[in-house]
Design a protein around this motif. Sequence first.
Motif, PDB file in Angstrom:
ATOM      1  N   GLU A 320       0.666  -1.202   0.003  1.00 48.32           N
ATOM      2  CA  GLU A 320       0.267  -0.021  -0.133  1.00 48.32           C
ATOM      3  C   GLU A 320       0.990   1.050   0.043  1.00 48.32           C
ATOM      4  O   GLU A 320       0.102   2.130  -0.891  1.00 48.32           O
ATOM      5  CB  GLU A 320      -0.985   0.096   1.300  1.00 48.32           C
ATOM      6  N   ARG A 323       1.808   1.678  -3.808  1.00 47.65           N
ATOM      7  CA  ARG A 323       1.374   2.246  -4.488  1.00 47.65           C
ATOM      8  C   ARG A 323       1.062   3.754  -4.454  1.00 47.65           C
ATOM      9  O   ARG A 323       1.063   4.622  -5.156  1.00 47.65           O
ATOM     10  CB  ARG A 323       0.418   1.569  -3.960  1.00 47.65           C
ATOM     11  N   MET A 337       1.618  -1.001 -11.565  1.00 45.43           N
ATOM     12  CA  MET A 337       0.597  -0.706 -10.490  1.00 45.43           C
ATOM     13  C   MET A 337      -1.106  -2.166 -10.859  1.00 45.43           C
ATOM     14  O   MET A 337      -1.208  -2.714  -9.835  1.00 45.43           O
ATOM     15  CB  MET A 337       0.136   0.393 -11.157  1.00 45.43           C
TER      16      MET A 337
END
Length: 521
Positions: A320, A323, A337
């Motif tokens: 996380e 990203r 991604m």
Amino acid sequence: MPLRAESSSDPEDPSPDHFVDPRQFERQFPQFCLELHREPSLITTPAAIAAEFQRVFRSDRTWVLLPSGTKWQLQAVSNIPGFQRRADVVWKLEQLMTLLEQTTLKRTEQSFQWSVGDSTSGLPPRVRQGLDQYLDEAHVCLIRVEPLRGMENQTDAAGDPPQPDLIGMVVCEWFQPTQFQFAEPCWRSARQQAAIALQNAVDWSRTPLAMILRRGGRAVSWRSASAAGIAFVAIGLGMMLTAVIQIDLNVEALGELKPVRQRHVFATSTSIVRSLAVTSGTNVQEGATLLELDNPELELEIRRADGELQTAEKRIAAIETTRLDFGLSSPDAVNQMNSLAGELKEQQQKRENLRHELELLSFRRDELKVVSPIRGRVVTWDLERLLSRRPVARGQRLLTISDIDGPWELELRVADEETSDLLQAFSASKSVPLDFVVVTQPERMHTTTLKSISQTVEIRIAGDAPSLLCRADVPENLVDGAVEGMSVRGRIHCGRRAVIVVLFRKFWRTVKEHVLFPWGW
């Protein structure tokens, strides 16, 4: 006068050392007759003749012989309950009596007598030889042979019919070299009574009833035969009455006392008993801890799953963060991604699986703390020795909890062969009475009724006979002092049947099973 061997010399007759006083004989004669005629039997009568002749005439030994075909056979000896028939003295005596009967005594009622000093030259050669052989074996000083003749052909005043046949011989012997005097009327009276008694025994032995009752080699007297006849009549009447009179038909059963509410506690996994919270006889509440188990493998599984869960959560946090910091200026941004999104989803699924696995492992760890399923008392004996620090397998019974304050029941088992009568009585009436006693208190009898009967016959323990399980309530007066597992012996009342059915049902069942059935009847 008796037949005597001729004397080689004629010595002076000294004063007798042995004398049968006629007056003394008359006093003994009634008892003599009573003993001879007490039981007309070919077993007891010869023995009585031998004993009484020895008592009255004071002989050292008395033999009684009976005819057997063309020979004579020894039947009784005075004061000897048994004798060896193959002994030389017995064989030579029987041979001597056979020779005497064929030659000297066949046509005369006189007795035969021989004593020390008498010559045997006047005897037939075969008798003389047989007498010498017997004397060499017996070593006696005086012999007197009294022939016993049958009564049915005795002579009368009108004529002279044929001489009666010999039915027995009495041989009296003395071992001491003394001079004897005998009163011939005494011998004649004794011989006549002995002949009558022996003839009665022979006649009785020829009756059909005596032949039946004498099977197996036993002679039956007239008294025992009369008693047997009365017994047969009594048995017949008894059998008729047993077919009419009815009594209770009872079925026996063995069992034990136990509380109605009883639970067994089992091991939830293969582990080791770490600690015990109770002992035998401890009262526990529902949900109370009984013991704790230890499973090292389960702990390793929990640690592994917890470590993998932490690793998965850290990886999810790293993805996380990546990203959020990842820019879209790179030409491969879209592919990267998408790759991070797939890995994130995979890690999230792994985290859910690990959490679920931890929940299951935690539930299994909670199960290692064994609790009581009901309120009651621990009835398993010697828990410390049985369970403390001992390994147990999954499903193994650890202990038993019984609610002794609740209702009790009586568990009985009826043998397979008795179930037909019990099921018939239970189907006719659901209230089947039951009497039972506790083996520790046999003086007190308790009464109750059956409440349920199993519909299947089973083997409770390997090696036991098949049995039917029955249950009944325990009377209140027995609950206070009851101890679980107390053995009881019950008697179930299955109605009324004829006496002969009740008494002989086991015998008749055995006959049908082992005799009639194998033959197809």
